[in-house]
Structure formats: C-alpha cells, structure tokens
Motif scaffolding. Structure first.
Motif, PDB file in Angstrom:
ATOM      1  N   GLY A   9      -1.845 -31.321  15.525  1.00  0.00           N
ATOM      2  CA  GLY A   9      -0.911 -32.328  16.015  1.00  0.00           C
ATOM      3  C   GLY A   9      -0.496 -32.102  17.454  1.00  0.00           C
ATOM      4  O   GLY A   9       0.567 -32.559  17.891  1.00  0.00           O
ATOM      5  N   ALA A  10      -1.326 -31.400  18.224  1.00  0.00           N
ATOM      6  CA  ALA A  10      -1.033 -31.115  19.625  1.00  0.00           C
ATOM      7  C   ALA A  10      -1.588 -32.221  20.513  1.00  0.00           C
ATOM      8  O   ALA A  10      -1.992 -33.284  20.036  1.00  0.00           O
ATOM      9  N   ARG A  11      -1.625 -31.963  21.818  1.00  0.00           N
ATOM     10  CA  ARG A  11      -2.124 -32.943  22.780  1.00  0.00           C
ATOM     11  C   ARG A  11      -3.237 -32.312  23.598  1.00  0.00           C
ATOM     12  O   ARG A  11      -3.135 -31.154  23.996  1.00  0.00           O
ATOM     13  N   LEU A  12      -4.301 -33.074  23.836  1.00  0.00           N
ATOM     14  CA  LEU A  12      -5.434 -32.620  24.635  1.00  0.00           C
ATOM     15  C   LEU A  12      -5.459 -33.416  25.934  1.00  0.00           C
ATOM     16  O   LEU A  12      -5.619 -34.639  25.924  1.00  0.00           O
ATOM     17  N   THR A  13      -5.262 -32.719  27.070  1.00  0.00           N
ATOM     18  CA  THR A  13      -5.311 -33.395  28.369  1.00  0.00           C
ATOM     19  C   THR A  13      -6.669 -33.116  28.998  1.00  0.00           C
ATOM     20  O   THR A  13      -7.061 -31.964  29.191  1.00  0.00           O
ATOM     21  N   LEU A  14      -7.409 -34.165  29.277  1.00  0.00           N
ATOM     22  CA  LEU A  14      -8.834 -34.055  29.597  1.00  0.00           C
ATOM     23  C   LEU A  14      -9.109 -33.925  31.093  1.00  0.00           C
ATOM     24  O   LEU A  14      -8.387 -34.472  31.924  1.00  0.00           O
ATOM     25  N   LEU A  15     -10.179 -33.211  31.384  1.00  0.00           N
ATOM     26  CA  LEU A  15     -10.781 -33.179  32.714  1.00  0.00           C
ATOM     27  C   LEU A  15     -12.182 -33.749  32.586  1.00  0.00           C
ATOM     28  O   LEU A  15     -12.944 -33.326  31.711  1.00  0.00           O
ATOM     29  N   PRO A  61     -14.384 -49.113  29.623  1.00  0.00           N
ATOM     30  CA  PRO A  61     -13.039 -48.853  29.084  1.00  0.00           C
ATOM     31  C   PRO A  61     -12.226 -50.063  28.644  1.00  0.00           C
ATOM     32  O   PRO A  61     -11.947 -50.221  27.455  1.00  0.00           O
ATOM     33  N   ASP A  62     -11.824 -50.947  29.548  1.00  0.00           N
ATOM     34  CA  ASP A  62     -10.965 -52.069  29.156  1.00  0.00           C
ATOM     35  C   ASP A  62     -11.697 -53.040  28.231  1.00  0.00           C
ATOM     36  O   ASP A  62     -11.141 -53.536  27.247  1.00  0.00           O
ATOM     37  N   LEU A  84      -4.600 -37.769  23.186  1.00  0.00           N
ATOM     38  CA  LEU A  84      -5.617 -37.654  24.231  1.00  0.00           C
ATOM     39  C   LEU A  84      -5.108 -38.311  25.505  1.00  0.00           C
ATOM     40  O   LEU A  84      -4.714 -39.488  25.484  1.00  0.00           O
ATOM     41  N   THR A  85      -5.113 -37.558  26.598  1.00  0.00           N
ATOM     42  CA  THR A  85      -4.706 -38.125  27.881  1.00  0.00           C
ATOM     43  C   THR A  85      -5.738 -37.765  28.941  1.00  0.00           C
ATOM     44  O   THR A  85      -6.389 -36.727  28.872  1.00  0.00           O
ATOM     45  N   LEU A  86      -5.874 -38.658  29.893  1.00  0.00           N
ATOM     46  CA  LEU A  86      -6.718 -38.425  31.070  1.00  0.00           C
ATOM     47  C   LEU A  86      -5.991 -39.060  32.242  1.00  0.00           C
ATOM     48  O   LEU A  86      -6.005 -40.281  32.408  1.00  0.00           O
ATOM     49  N   ASP A  87      -5.291 -38.232  33.013  1.00  0.00           N
ATOM     50  CA  ASP A  87      -4.436 -38.723  34.088  1.00  0.00           C
ATOM     51  C   ASP A  87      -3.445 -39.750  33.508  1.00  0.00           C
ATOM     52  O   ASP A  87      -2.649 -39.413  32.659  1.00  0.00           O
ATOM     53  N   GLU A  88      -3.521 -41.009  33.951  1.00  0.00           N
ATOM     54  CA  GLU A  88      -2.555 -42.002  33.473  1.00  0.00           C
ATOM     55  C   GLU A  88      -2.939 -42.614  32.121  1.00  0.00           C
ATOM     56  O   GLU A  88      -2.117 -43.241  31.457  1.00  0.00           O
ATOM     57  N   ALA A  89      -4.188 -42.472  31.731  1.00  0.00           N
ATOM     58  CA  ALA A  89      -4.639 -43.044  30.454  1.00  0.00           C
ATOM     59  C   ALA A  89      -4.127 -42.197  29.293  1.00  0.00           C
ATOM     60  O   ALA A  89      -4.117 -40.971  29.371  1.00  0.00           O
ATOM     61  N   VAL A 128     -13.593 -38.355  28.113  1.00  0.00           N
ATOM     62  CA  VAL A 128     -12.698 -39.500  28.241  1.00  0.00           C
ATOM     63  C   VAL A 128     -12.085 -39.757  26.858  1.00  0.00           C
ATOM     64  O   VAL A 128     -12.654 -39.349  25.840  1.00  0.00           O
ATOM     65  N   PRO A 129     -10.912 -40.412  26.795  1.00  0.00           N
ATOM     66  CA  PRO A 129     -10.304 -40.674  25.482  1.00  0.00           C
ATOM     67  C   PRO A 129     -11.209 -41.431  24.533  1.00  0.00           C
ATOM     68  O   PRO A 129     -11.136 -41.239  23.308  1.00  0.00           O
ATOM     69  N   GLU A 130     -12.088 -42.268  25.078  1.00  0.00           N
ATOM     70  CA  GLU A 130     -13.005 -43.033  24.217  1.00  0.00           C
ATOM     71  C   GLU A 130     -13.932 -42.140  23.404  1.00  0.00           C
ATOM     72  O   GLU A 130     -14.438 -42.562  22.359  1.00  0.00           O
ATOM     73  N   PHE A 131     -14.158 -40.907  23.875  1.00  0.00           N
ATOM     74  CA  PHE A 131     -14.983 -39.987  23.094  1.00  0.00           C
ATOM     75  C   PHE A 131     -14.373 -39.798  21.704  1.00  0.00           C
ATOM     76  O   PHE A 131     -15.080 -39.842  20.689  1.00  0.00           O
TER      77      PHE A 131
END
Length: 496
Positions: A217-223, A128-129, A20-25, A61-64
């Motif tokens: 096993g793929a990657r999800l880039t979030l908006l 988040p943090d 899971l990615t969201l920009d730099e996260a 967001v990745p936290e989801f």
C-alpha cells in the motif's frame, strides 16, 4: 490466486491514495484498479483470454501498471520487453512466445510495428491522454480470473549474456510470494515512497518496486530512466524513503557533485550485480544510509538471499536465504561443500521458476531435484552468510592458476581514480589466458600506476598485465557490465 488480487485488495483499503506517480502525473489505487479492469475488458473484446501471451513494451510510466495488472486480471500472461529492443529482437521474442498482442509506447511505434510484422501479434499503441479516453468508453472486467498457484503469470526473456535468450516462466505464486517477502523485509508501509528507478520490464523492478509497493500500500515514484541528478531531485522532492538500485546507480550518485546527505532514506537496497565493497563504504560514509545487498536472478523471481539491516548485516556478503528458500554451495557433482569452499550456488524454494518456455532441455539442465543451478560461484561462512565470488563463465585460468575477476575488480575500485572496472581473460599463446582490466576513470592515472596498485595487493599471478581505458563500460539496460562486449578492448580503448 492472481497477482491482480493484491491491487484489488489495496484499492478497497486505500482507493484515494497515490500508488504510481511520474512528476505531475498520478494514479491512485482506485484509478489503477479501475483502469486495469477496463484494460482487461478491452483485451477480452479483442479475443484475449486466459493463458494468451500479451507482450508489453512500455517505459517507466504509470500506464505500465495499468497494462500489467489488466493483462494479469484476465488470466493472460505478461511478456515484458525492453522498449529499446530492435526490430529483429522483438520479432524473435514475439515469435518464440506466440504472443497475440504487443502493447507498446507510442514513441516506439515504428520499431514495434516492424518487429511484429510476420508474427501472430497485433499491435496496440499507448498514447497517454488518448489511452485513458479510450478506456473510459470500455466496460470494466470486474471479475479477476482465478488462477492456479503454478499458472504462468509472466515470461521474462533473459538478456542473452550466456547465449540464446530463454523465456523464464514465473508463476503467480512465484511473484506474489517474492513481492510479499520483499515488502516484509523492508517493512514497507502506507507512508513509504519507493523510488522507481529500476526498469519495470525487468523482474527486479517488477517484483521489488511495483508488486512489493502495491502489496504494502505504498507509493512508487517513477523515473523514466536513471540519471543521478534527476534521481536526487526526485528523492528530495517526493520524500523517497526506499531506494532500490544496481551498483552502477550507487556509483553514479557518488560521482555527482550535487549529492549530499540522504539520511532521509530508510532503506537502500542493491542487487542485480555484485556491489564493490569500496563503493558501499564510500556511499555510506557520504550519504549516511546503509546499503543492504541482496542476491537473486530472474529465475528466482528474483530475490533468493539478502542481508538484513543493522547488526544482522555483513558488508561484502549477500546475506542468507529469504524465508522458505534454501541455498547451498556445491561441487561439480552436486555435493554440498563445507564452509569456506568455493563452488556453485544452488537455490530451492517457492521462488524458483516454473521452467524455460518451450525448452524442457534447458529446464532440465538448470533445475535438478528442485535445485536451480545459478552458474554463480560463491562460498558460505560458518555463520551461514553467503558470499558471491564470480560468475562461473567469467573465471580466468592463467597458466594453470584460477583467477576470480571480482577479487581483482574489488582492488581496482579501491583506487580513487577508478569509476568503473571490469576484469576479463584474453587469449594468450603460452598461458592460455592473460588478465586484462578495462577501466573508466574519474581522475587521471597511468596504466603502470594501476598495474602496480593491484600488484601490491594480490598474488603475483592475479594482477592485470594489460590495462585499457574507456570512457564508459558497456552496460545492459538493467545496469550490469557486459563483459561479452569487451572482447579485445585494448584495440579500441584510449591511452591513459
């Protein structure tokens, strides 16, 4: 079985790869597994156990993912809610499902707290943090609860377009099987990057984006939210190979001046609503990537049917049923109709919901002998391809003649000035209903020009006598045009 097992298996194999990615996260598979296990430990400390309902009100967001798989890991039930819900709606959903806890994004804290007041649900807010620091101090719940295949994993609430919202119970088997099917059909693999533009609180985004990505096993880039320019930037920056969207997203990309060749996309899949054929053709001509249109509802986890790529695709159709799923077209008495005849689409298979939460009457009305009655009108051709005609409730009866709004909308979309279109029936003293087109434009055109354009292409009783112009058509958070919000729109629309 447990949906969280899919994450555990992937983490063992791909621990250091991003999921899971969201920009730099970024969250790797290993980090998502660890954090979700610690979230499960936190929930257990708060007295949450198997079968308890936990509502989550988080954006993309990745936290989801952390919260979603953490709740499931414990054997509790996820109740995903739109983060933009108002206090009254939150209160109704929490009260209906008897949620023990509401986990909400910090930006929505005030509304979430007000909505949970008077219910049994406590509130927990994700900052988040701070959230990650908190979890680092919690003992992980290493064991994943073993669940029966028919145990409820998620309760999705309907959008309420047909009346009082109902809670749709989807099981671990429903969701796990549907995600595996999507991953297989799209040939998802570890090198794929999926665009996470669909809201994760909705079953389309949850199954086809989140769960299918983890399964493969793929990657999800979030908006966080879909905006055409931002989507184009992320597609190019992150090397997106799979774009799953709703028709309004494809229309927005067509309208964006910076959009150009996107042949790097391996798969474009459309669902959630019927995709106008003219939009499909224009998108493919401009971007060099074919769109595979599918069909389903929240009650079917959601995918029930889809086109396949290449020579197996039939533009304008919703394809044929996915593996292990049956579909047919029936009359009002439930009798199967021959090829070409229009009737209600019904679905049977392992993707069909367990039922509506605490609503046996609604369940019995929707499901007969295992067949889920969709309320959608369609037909099937001699080759077994299904075609969506319209929602049964949207059909217009004008002077005794039946008019299917989608047919007229397809013609409107052929006009180069039309960006969005919805055709509705409005009360008429003599005819019963009159046909009205509500249109958002991309270029100037008059009402009379649009009327004439449609009249030349359909039978005389089908063209819209009334045309209203609006800046934007009302949309649900998942990109569906809300026709119920268009009651007598001519009084509020602007002239062309």
């Amino acid at each position: 079985m447990n949906l969280a097992d899919r994450l555990h298996t992937a983490a063992d194999r791909l621990g250091g790869r991003a999921v899971l990615t969201l920009d730099e996260a970024e969250l790797t598979y290993g980090a998502l597994e660890e954090l979700s296990a610690r979230l499960a430990g936190l929930l257990r400390c708060r007295g949450i156990g198997p079968g308890d309902r936990v509502a989550i009100m988080l954006p993309n967001v990745p936290e989801f993912g952390v919260v979603y798989y953490g709740v499931l890991r414990l054997g509790a039930v996820v109740v995903p809610l739109d983060p933009l819900l108002r206090r009254r709606e939150i209160s109704a959903y929490l009260g209906d499902c008897g949620a023990r806890l509401l986990i909400a994004w910090h930006a929505f804290a005030e509304t979430a707290e007000a909505g949970s007041a008077g219910t049994k649900a406590d509130c927990f807010f994700v900052v988040p943090d701070e959230f990650r620091r908190l979890l680092r101090g919690v003992a992980a719940e290493r064991e994943i609860s073993s669940m029966a295949a028919d145990a409820t994993a998620v309760i999705h609430y309907t959008s309420g377009t047909t009346g009082r919202p109902k809670g749709i119970e989807l099981t671990h088997a429903n969701l796990g099987g549907n995600a595996a099917t999507v991953a297989r059909m799209h040939a998802l693999g570890v090198d794929d990057v999926v665009l996470g533009a669909l809201p994760l609180y909705h079953t389309f985004g949850q199954t086809c984006s989140l769960n299918a990505t983890v399964h493969a096993g793929a990657r999800l880039t979030l908006l966080r939210r879909f905006e055409a320019g931002r989507a184009l930037e992320v597609i190019r920056r992150d090397g997106v190979t799979v774009f799953q969207g709703v028709p309004t997203m494809f229309i927005a990309l067509l309208d964006h001046p910076g959009a150009s060749d996107m042949s790097m996309l391996r798969v474009c899949a459309s669902g959630g609503a019927a995709l106008p054929l003219d939009v499909l053709r224009a998108y493919e001509a401009r971007f060099g990537c074919e769109i595979i249109e599918g069909y389903g509802l929240s009650e079917t986890s959601p995918v029930a049917a889809t086109n396949r790529g290449g020579r197996h695709r039939r533009p304008g159709s919703i394809g044929w049923p996915i593996r292990d799923v049956e579909m047919k077209v029936v009359d009002e008495d439930g009798r199967e109709l021959p090829a070409g005849a229009i009737g209600e689409i019904v679905v049977r298979g392992p993707n069909v919901m367990k039922g509506y939460w605490n609503d046996p009457e609604a369940t019995a009305e929707a499901v007969h002998d295992g067949w889920f009655h969709t309320g959608d009108l369609g037909r099937v051709d001699e080759d077994g391809y299904f075609f969506l005609v319209d929602r049964r409730r949207d059909v217009i009866i004008r002077g005794g003649y039946t008019v299917y709004p989608r047919e007229v909308e397809e013609v409107l979309y052929e006009h180069p000035a039309v960006r969005q279109a919805a055709v509705i029936g409005v009360p008429h003293a003599e005819l019963g209903e009159e046909i009205e087109a509500v249109v958002a434009l991309r270029a100037p055109v008059t009402r009379e020009e649009l009327r004439e354009f449609v009249r030349e292409r359909v039978a005389a009783y089908k063209y819209p006598r009334r045309v209203s112009f609006v800046d934007e058509l009302p949309m649900s958070p998942t990109g569906k045009i809300l026709k119920r919000a268009l009651a007598r729109p001519a009084t509020g629309g602007r002239s062309g």
